[in-house]
Design a protein around this motif. Structure first.
Motif, short mmCIF file in Angstrom:
data_model
loop_
_atom_site.label_atom_id
_atom_site.label_comp_id
_atom_site.label_asym_id
_atom_site.label_seq_id
_atom_site.Cartn_x
_atom_site.Cartn_y
_atom_site.Cartn_z
N ILE A 172 25.17 -28.60 -23.72
CA ILE A 172 25.55 -28.73 -25.12
C ILE A 172 24.77 -27.76 -26.00
O ILE A 172 25.14 -27.51 -27.13
CB ILE A 172 25.35 -30.17 -25.64
N ASP A 173 23.67 -27.19 -25.46
CA ASP A 173 22.87 -26.26 -26.25
C ASP A 173 23.26 -24.80 -26.01
O ASP A 173 22.65 -23.90 -26.54
CB ASP A 173 21.38 -26.43 -25.91
N ASP A 174 24.27 -24.55 -25.15
CA ASP A 174 24.60 -23.17 -24.78
C ASP A 174 25.12 -22.36 -25.97
O ASP A 174 24.83 -21.19 -26.10
CB ASP A 174 25.65 -23.16 -23.67
N TYR A 175 25.93 -22.98 -26.82
CA TYR A 175 26.55 -22.24 -27.91
C TYR A 175 25.55 -21.98 -29.03
O TYR A 175 24.76 -22.85 -29.38
CB TYR A 175 27.74 -23.02 -28.46
N MET A 176 25.59 -20.76 -29.55
CA MET A 176 24.75 -20.41 -30.70
C MET A 176 25.65 -19.84 -31.80
O MET A 176 26.24 -18.77 -31.62
CB MET A 176 23.69 -19.38 -30.31
N PRO A 177 25.81 -20.55 -32.91
CA PRO A 177 26.64 -20.03 -34.01
C PRO A 177 26.15 -18.67 -34.48
O PRO A 177 24.94 -18.43 -34.57
CB PRO A 177 26.48 -21.10 -35.11
N ALA A 178 27.10 -17.79 -34.77
CA ALA A 178 26.75 -16.45 -35.24
C ALA A 178 26.33 -16.47 -36.70
O ALA A 178 25.49 -15.68 -37.14
CB ALA A 178 27.93 -15.49 -35.04
N GLU A 179 26.91 -17.40 -37.48
CA GLU A 179 26.63 -17.50 -38.91
C GLU A 179 25.88 -18.79 -39.21
O GLU A 179 25.89 -19.74 -38.41
CB GLU A 179 27.94 -17.47 -39.72
N SER A 196 27.58 -33.72 -33.05
CA SER A 196 26.73 -33.15 -32.00
C SER A 196 25.54 -32.50 -32.68
O SER A 196 25.69 -31.47 -33.34
CB SER A 196 27.49 -32.12 -31.17
N ASP A 197 24.37 -33.11 -32.54
CA ASP A 197 23.15 -32.60 -33.16
C ASP A 197 22.26 -32.06 -32.05
O ASP A 197 21.55 -32.82 -31.39
CB ASP A 197 22.45 -33.72 -33.94
N THR A 198 22.29 -30.75 -31.83
CA THR A 198 21.58 -30.14 -30.71
C THR A 198 20.43 -29.28 -31.21
O THR A 198 20.18 -29.18 -32.42
CB THR A 198 22.54 -29.27 -29.87
N THR A 199 19.78 -28.61 -30.28
CA THR A 199 18.67 -27.72 -30.64
C THR A 199 19.14 -26.54 -31.47
O THR A 199 18.44 -26.09 -32.38
CB THR A 199 17.97 -27.21 -29.37
N ASN A 200 20.34 -26.05 -31.17
CA ASN A 200 20.83 -24.83 -31.82
C ASN A 200 21.67 -25.07 -33.07
O ASN A 200 21.78 -24.17 -33.91
CB ASN A 200 21.67 -24.01 -30.82
N TYR A 201 22.29 -26.25 -33.18
CA TYR A 201 23.22 -26.44 -34.29
C TYR A 201 23.48 -27.92 -34.55
O TYR A 201 23.22 -28.78 -33.71
CB TYR A 201 24.55 -25.74 -34.00
N LEU A 202 24.04 -28.18 -35.73
CA LEU A 202 24.64 -29.46 -36.06
C LEU A 202 26.14 -29.22 -36.12
O LEU A 202 26.61 -28.41 -36.93
CB LEU A 202 24.13 -29.99 -37.41
N LYS A 203 26.90 -29.91 -35.28
CA LYS A 203 28.35 -29.74 -35.23
C LYS A 203 29.02 -31.03 -35.69
O LYS A 203 28.71 -32.11 -35.19
CB LYS A 203 28.80 -29.39 -33.81
N LEU A 204 29.94 -30.91 -36.63
CA LEU A 204 30.69 -32.05 -37.15
C LEU A 204 32.18 -31.78 -36.98
O LEU A 204 32.68 -30.73 -37.40
CB LEU A 204 30.37 -32.29 -38.62
N SER A 205 32.90 -32.72 -36.38
CA SER A 205 34.34 -32.58 -36.18
C SER A 205 35.02 -33.82 -36.74
O SER A 205 34.71 -34.95 -36.33
CB SER A 205 34.69 -32.42 -34.70
N GLY A 206 35.94 -33.60 -37.67
CA GLY A 206 36.65 -34.73 -38.27
C GLY A 206 37.28 -34.34 -39.59
O GLY A 206 37.38 -33.15 -39.94
N SER A 207 37.69 -35.35 -40.36
CA SER A 207 38.31 -35.09 -41.66
C SER A 207 37.25 -34.63 -42.65
O SER A 207 36.06 -34.94 -42.50
CB SER A 207 39.01 -36.35 -42.18
#
Length: 376
Positions: A172-179, A196-207
């Motif tokens: 889950i930590d593989d992806y690194m956002p470019a921006e 998804s709150d990982t080392t590299n990013y906070l990802k939120l999916s929903g409305s």
């Protein structure tokens, strides 16, 4: 005659291939526990119970499923499947044990395969993997199971129906956002917010309402969107980011939207803290990159979260706005929490005795945030 034999032979091959392909269609990452009631050998029916530790109705449904499993220990095998981390589920089971089989769908393959959007949800399949019925666990009755069992002839073992796909959580930590902030519109319809709150990013999916609600720690009914704005998004906040930065405002600004605060009146809960007795952050320790909350049908536990965070979670389970003190020292510092919420008077006692919080349910004035497109 030869032609007819060839056609018959081809039909047999197709049937065999179809039956073989249906086996192992339920994919899980691992089993937290096997069923303590049912046999894993030669069952006619399998019920996949989609659930989460924070889903109150799911927890209540477990009692019904436990009774149902005891009524059919040799023909039905119930699997409760969640997308949450193993540690989160294990902590939950310490306080809410069950005799049902519990499994993890870490990458959400089975959730996605069945397009699960609302919890609780479930599918009843036969030994060949055919879906016989779908619905919430409380709606699956003994009489229905008996009827389906009478119609089935095939039996299969658990390891023929369920395929275990081992997954390393570090992926889950593989992806690194470019921006610093990435925004993508998605077509998936999310009933709840996927975090998804990982080392590299906070990802939120929903409305958009659920995303803004989470970022601002505001009850969803305190957010009003202009028509056409409440689409579904996948949002990435690149880490590290300033913990004091208002990520909700950052997102709204980046989307070229405007926000206006108004006020409304209605039933809600007011928190008053004159003499705080908050717990420190050593009372609960669930480790890094694990869920910060465990919310069941009567209790909220939280690891290293603020009063504002707790009020946000409580607003959702009680379905009403909650007002916390404006003092940032009180509302934003991190603490551990463990209190009852199902019965209001018991919650009042818990909060006041253990944390010095006076909770009062009454008519309150609360802010409502109207988000709209910026006029050209």
């Amino acid at each position: 005659m030869s032609c007819l034999k060839k056609k018959h032979f081809a039909l047999i091959i197709i049937c065999i291939l179809t039956a073989t392909y249906s086996y192992g269609q339920i994919k899980v990452s691992e089993f937290i526990q096997d069923s303590k009631i049912a046999s894993a050998d030669n069952n006619k029916l399998y019920f996949i119970d989609f659930w989460a530790t924070w889903c109150g109705p799911c927890i209540t449904a477990k009692e019904h499923l436990g009774v149902l499993q005891k009524q059919f220990p040799n023909d039905l095998y119930i699997i409760s499947l969640t997308k949450e981390s193993p540690l989160t589920v294990e902590h939950f089971l310490e306080g809410k044990p069950t005799e049902l089989a519990i499994a993890i769908d870490y990458n959400g393959e089975t959730f996605n395969s069945y397009k699960v959007a609302i919890l609780p949800d479930g599918v009843l399949i036969n030994a060949d993997g055919k879906v016989l019925w779908r619905g919430g666990a409380p709606d699956l009755k003994k009489e229905m199971v008996s009827k389906f069992l009478r119609q089935q002839k095939s039996e299969s073992a658990l390891n023929s129906v369920v395929k275990v796909l081992k997954v390393e959580e570090e992926i889950i930590d593989d992806y690194m956002p470019a921006e610093d902030l990435e925004i993508k519109t998605i077509l998936n319809n999310f009933e709840d917010l996927d975090i998804s709150d990982t080392t590299n990013y906070l990802k939120l999916s929903g409305s958009l309402i659920r995303i803004v609600s989470y970022l601002a720690k505001i009850y969803k009914n305190q957010i009003v969107l202009e028509e056409g704005l409440d689409m579904n998004y996948e949002i990435y906040f690149k880490k590290p980011f300033d913990k004091n930065e208002n990520l909700a405002v950052k997102l709204i600004t980046e989307m070229n939207l405007d926000i206006e605060r108004k006020f409304s009146e209605g039933e809600g809960i007011s928190f008053v803290v004159d003499s705080p007795k908050f717990w420190n952050t050593d009372q609960i320790d669930w480790g890094k990159n694990n869920a910060q909350y465990l919310v069941d049908d009567s209790q909220i536990k939280a690891d290293n979260v603020s009063l504002r965070d707790v009020a946000y979670q409580l607003a959702y389970v009680l379905d009403m706005p909650i007002i916390v003190p404006d003092d940032n020292e009180i509302s934003l510092t991190l603490h551990d929490w463990d209190f009852h919420y199902k019965f209001f008077q018991l919650m009042q006692s818990d909060l006041e005795d253990n944390y010095g919080i006076k909770a009062e349910k009454k008519k309150i004035t609360f802010p409502v945030y109207h988000i709209q497109k910026i006029a050209p």
